[in-house]
Design an enzyme around this catalytic site. Structure first.
Site, PDB file in Angstrom:
ATOM      1  N   SER A 150     -74.743 -43.553 -27.432  1.00 22.52           N
ATOM      2  CA  SER A 150     -76.153 -43.669 -27.082  1.00 22.52           C
ATOM      3  C   SER A 150     -76.753 -42.287 -26.813  1.00 22.52           C
ATOM      4  O   SER A 150     -76.748 -41.444 -27.711  1.00 22.52           O
ATOM      5  CB  SER A 150     -76.296 -44.630 -25.897  1.00 22.52           C
ATOM      6  N   ASP A 226     -77.409 -54.937 -30.988  1.00 20.29           N
ATOM      7  CA  ASP A 226     -77.727 -53.957 -29.932  1.00 20.29           C
ATOM      8  C   ASP A 226     -79.221 -54.050 -29.650  1.00 20.29           C
ATOM      9  O   ASP A 226     -80.041 -53.795 -30.540  1.00 20.29           O
ATOM     10  CB  ASP A 226     -77.337 -52.577 -30.481  1.00 20.29           C
ATOM     11  N   HIS A 259     -74.671 -53.140 -27.263  1.00 18.62           N
ATOM     12  CA  HIS A 259     -74.717 -51.707 -26.921  1.00 18.62           C
ATOM     13  C   HIS A 259     -73.601 -51.304 -25.951  1.00 18.62           C
ATOM     14  O   HIS A 259     -73.520 -50.148 -25.566  1.00 18.62           O
ATOM     15  CB  HIS A 259     -76.088 -51.429 -26.282  1.00 18.62           C
TER      16      HIS A 259
HETATM   17  N1  GSH Z   1     -79.208 -51.546 -19.099  1.00 17.09           N
HETATM   18  C1  GSH Z   1     -78.849 -50.230 -18.710  1.00 17.09           C
HETATM   19  C2  GSH Z   1     -79.378 -49.253 -19.722  1.00 17.09           C
HETATM   20  C3  GSH Z   1     -78.524 -48.090 -19.771  1.00 17.09           C
HETATM   21  C4  GSH Z   1     -77.326 -48.338 -20.634  1.00 17.09           C
HETATM   22  O1  GSH Z   1     -77.216 -49.295 -21.417  1.00 17.09           O
HETATM   23  N2  GSH Z   1     -76.412 -47.445 -20.498  1.00 17.09           N
HETATM   24  C5  GSH Z   1     -75.294 -47.411 -21.374  1.00 17.09           C
HETATM   25  C6  GSH Z   1     -75.397 -46.095 -22.105  1.00 17.09           C
HETATM   26  S1  GSH Z   1     -77.017 -45.912 -22.849  1.00 17.09           S
HETATM   27  C7  GSH Z   1     -74.001 -47.428 -20.595  1.00 17.09           C
HETATM   28  O2  GSH Z   1     -73.000 -46.963 -21.109  1.00 17.09           O
HETATM   29  N3  GSH Z   1     -73.998 -47.948 -19.370  1.00 17.09           N
HETATM   30  C8  GSH Z   1     -72.848 -47.870 -18.499  1.00 17.09           C
HETATM   31  C9  GSH Z   1     -71.716 -48.801 -18.810  1.00 17.09           C
HETATM   32  O3  GSH Z   1     -71.864 -49.770 -19.588  1.00 17.09           O
HETATM   33  O4  GSH Z   1     -70.599 -48.553 -18.263  1.00 17.09           O
HETATM   34  C10 GSH Z   1     -79.435 -49.898 -17.379  1.00 17.09           C
HETATM   35  O5  GSH Z   1     -80.574 -50.304 -17.137  1.00 17.09           O
HETATM   36  O6  GSH Z   1     -78.762 -49.204 -16.591  1.00 17.09           O
END
Ligand code: GSH
Length: 281
Positions: A150, A226, A259
């Site tokens: 991402s 995604d 995602h």
């Molecule tokens: N839905 C998330 C959006 C951010 C997101 O999806 N982050 C991804 C990278 S863009 C991630 O890896 N999140 C941490 C995880 O899943 O461990 C939020 O609001 O915090």
């Protein structure tokens, strides 16, 4: 440069560790995680995959969720995962504490605008300071590959395209491919780099691919379920430029995947084996 070791876990006959250090570039204390495969414990120097995580992440997410250790151990590749922004006392955050700006959202660039410009230099940290620390303190050689997810996919691709002599290959999961044309990128680039959009081009993977002179093997995996795909990630322009330039881009659209790290953990083996082809044993 003094490293303080924060954790040490034996995993797939290698070690997962977290370390803390003062960063001269970021002007704060930073943490990173490293996986050292068994080969590195036997006196051999191993190549390094730098992993750049996405929004809201720290050095922990990839190590805990990606399931990369078994194959990294087999292939003899170390993995280094930095934090996604500077942190700590005195490091500014977004005034709304939004997840897509400030802490956890460094976008792997060098900010030029106040209040960000005193700490938010993640580009210099990832490209210069961190590899120097890793190469001075761990049994690694200078072969480097880079990958990310991402916001970190944007980081990996833009950094590789800007430094085709430093990285042997690049891969990304669900990367933000054209940040100058999506809300996440426009918000972050306006804050960090200012209103003048010509200053944004040097961190936009699609624009950088247009300008690139040297090929670097590139693998991108993208889930078709995604929910950020159409509004934020926008791979089509990048794919089109790659086609026009006959660029070595292997793009995989994977049906049904979202995602999350569930997607990453499914295809991380494919990415590690992709990079291993370009590393000397
Ligand atoms: N839905 C998330 C959006 C951010 C997101 O999806 N982050 C991804 C990278 S863009 C991630 O890896 N999140 C941490 C995880 O899943 O461990 C939020 O609001 O915090």
């Amino acid at each position: 440069m003094h490293l303080t070791q924060l954790s040490n876990n034996h995993v797939f006959a290698g070690w997962h560790q977290q370390h803390e250090h003062e960063s001269n570039v970021l002007n704060c204390t930073m943490k990173f995680a490293i996986y050292l495969p068994p080969k590195a414990l036997k006196g051999d120097k191993v190549p390094v995959l730098y992993w750049l995580s996405g929004l809201t992440c720290t050095e922990e997410n990839f190590m805990q969720k990606a399931g990369a250790f078994k194959v990294a151990a087999e292939l003899g590749i170390a993995i280094v995962a930095p934090d996604t922004s500077p942190r700590g006392a005195g490091v500014p955050d977004d005034s709304d504490q939004a997840y897509d700006l400030g802490l956890g959202a460094g976008f792997y660039l060098n900010a030029t605008q106040p209040p960000w410009d005193t700490h938010y230099k993640m580009y210099d940290y990832v490209v210069n300071e961190l590899p120097e620390i890793i190469e001075n303190n761990f049994p690694v050689n200078q072969q480097k590959v880079i990958s990310g997810h991402s916001m970190g996919g944007h980081g990996a691709i833009s950094i590789a395209l800007k430094n085709p002599d430093k990285y042997l290959s690049v891969s990304a999961f669900s990367p933000i491919c054209n940040p100058i044309n999506c809300p996440w990128g426009q918000k972050a680039f306006t804050a960090y780099l200012g209103d003048q959009q010509d200053h944004w081009l040097e961190y936009d993977s699609t624009e950088l691919l247009k300008q690139s002179k040297k090929q670097i093997p590139m693998l991108i995996s993208q889930g078709d379920a995604d929910n950020f795909l159409n509004e934020q990630l926008k791979p089509d322009a990048l794919i089109e430029i790659a086609k026009q330039k006959d660029y070595l881009l292997d793009y995989h659209l994977e049906p049904g995947y979202d995602h999350s790290y569930f997607f990453i953990s499914t295809f991380i083996e494919q990415h590690l084996r992709f990079h291993a082809q370009y590393l000397q044993k």
